[in-house]
Motif scaffolding. Structure first.
Motif, PDB file in Angstrom:
ATOM      1  N   GLU A   1       0.840  -1.203   0.000  1.00 13.99           N
ATOM      2  CA  GLU A   1       0.000   0.000   0.000  1.00 13.99           C
ATOM      3  C   GLU A   1       0.875   1.253   0.000  1.00 13.99           C
ATOM      4  O   GLU A   1       0.550   2.243  -0.676  1.00 13.99           O
ATOM      5  CB  GLU A   1      -0.927   0.000   1.214  1.00 13.99           C
ATOM      6  N   ASN A   2       1.987   1.212   0.750  1.00 12.23           N
ATOM      7  CA  ASN A   2       2.916   2.345   0.746  1.00 12.23           C
ATOM      8  C   ASN A   2       3.464   2.591  -0.655  1.00 12.23           C
ATOM      9  O   ASN A   2       3.573   3.738  -1.117  1.00 12.23           O
ATOM     10  CB  ASN A   2       4.078   2.087   1.702  1.00 12.23           C
ATOM     11  N   MET A   3       3.804   1.512  -1.347  1.00 10.33           N
ATOM     12  CA  MET A   3       4.356   1.639  -2.685  1.00 10.33           C
ATOM     13  C   MET A   3       3.302   2.085  -3.696  1.00 10.33           C
ATOM     14  O   MET A   3       3.613   2.757  -4.674  1.00 10.33           O
ATOM     15  CB  MET A   3       5.001   0.319  -3.103  1.00 10.33           C
ATOM     16  N   GLU A   4       2.052   1.724  -3.435  1.00 12.63           N
ATOM     17  CA  GLU A   4       0.975   2.205  -4.296  1.00 12.63           C
ATOM     18  C   GLU A   4       0.829   3.721  -4.164  1.00 12.63           C
ATOM     19  O   GLU A   4       0.561   4.417  -5.152  1.00 12.63           O
ATOM     20  CB  GLU A   4      -0.336   1.511  -3.932  1.00 12.63           C
ATOM     21  N   GLU A   5       0.995   4.233  -2.949  1.00 11.11           N
ATOM     22  CA  GLU A   5       0.976   5.686  -2.751  1.00 11.11           C
ATOM     23  C   GLU A   5       2.102   6.341  -3.538  1.00 11.11           C
ATOM     24  O   GLU A   5       1.923   7.398  -4.162  1.00 11.11           O
ATOM     25  CB  GLU A   5       1.133   6.020  -1.265  1.00 11.11           C
TER      26      GLU A   5
END
Length: 204
Positions: free
Chosen positions: A69-73
């Motif tokens: 999810e962090n990398m999606e941000e």
């Protein structure tokens, strides 16, 4: 035409998943990872341990979800960079400030990538896949990131240059912001803006 009724069961499942992830994120950001248990996560989320295991096989799978999810941000920010209508030093510098803020937000869990890779070695490629996608997205607008028409060694040399630029962005923003004695982060962002503008203009 009759409107489709919402699937309440699916909505409840999604809410439960969100609560579990929120609880896990708060704990992972504030406590040593090794000390956290699935039971603690379940308690913080207000659900049973069995419910947590319905969604995640173990704590490492939950960590993978959070880091993903962090990398999606981060990916959303790269898309934003690619969509700047007419990139110039000011617009790129403003983007870099948002990038810095995002990386600062998640810097406390960066070390957990190495733990995750040791525990889930078959998922190591999710970081490289992320970077390949970033290069593809930026390559549509920034000639310096484009690999189109390149083959063999020429393509690999260009690809490596793209990776090095991404590494430079990530590590400069992370280390210059939080490590004492490092160079001035604002000047670093000014220089990075100049490099990105060159890549937009096609200089390699």
């Amino acid at each position: 035409m009759t409107a489709k009724k919402p699937n309440l069961r699916q909505a409840q499942k999604q809410l439960t998943l969100t609560l579990i992830c929120q609880a896990a994120r708060e704990m992972i950001y504030s406590q040593p990872y090794d000390s956290i248990t699935m039971e603690q996560i379940a308690s913080a989320a207000g659900v049973s341990r069995a419910t947590v295991y319905l969604h995640f096989a173990n704590k490492n799978e939950l960590l993978l979800k959070i880091l993903s999810e962090n990398m999606e941000e981060q990916m959303e920010l790269y898309v934003e960079l690619a969509e700047i209508e007419s990139p110039n030093l000011d617009s790129i510098r403003a983007w870099l400030q948002r990038y810095r803020e995002l990386m600062d937000k998640h810097h406390s869990v960066r070390h957990l990538f190495s733990i995750l890779f040791m525990q889930l070695p078959d998922r190591k490629d999710f970081v490289s896949n992320h970077r390949e996608r970033v290069i593809e997205i930026l390559g549509e607008r920034f000639p310096g990131f484009s690999l189109k028409g390149l083959k063999g060694k020429s393509r690999e040399r260009k690809r490596i240059k793209c990776y090095l630029m991404l590494f430079e962005l990530e590590h400069a923003v992370i280390n210059f912001s939080i490590v004492p004695g490092m160079p001035d982060i604002d000047i670093a962002l000014d220089l990075l803006a100049e490099e990105l503008l060159q890549l937009y203009q096609g200089d390699n």
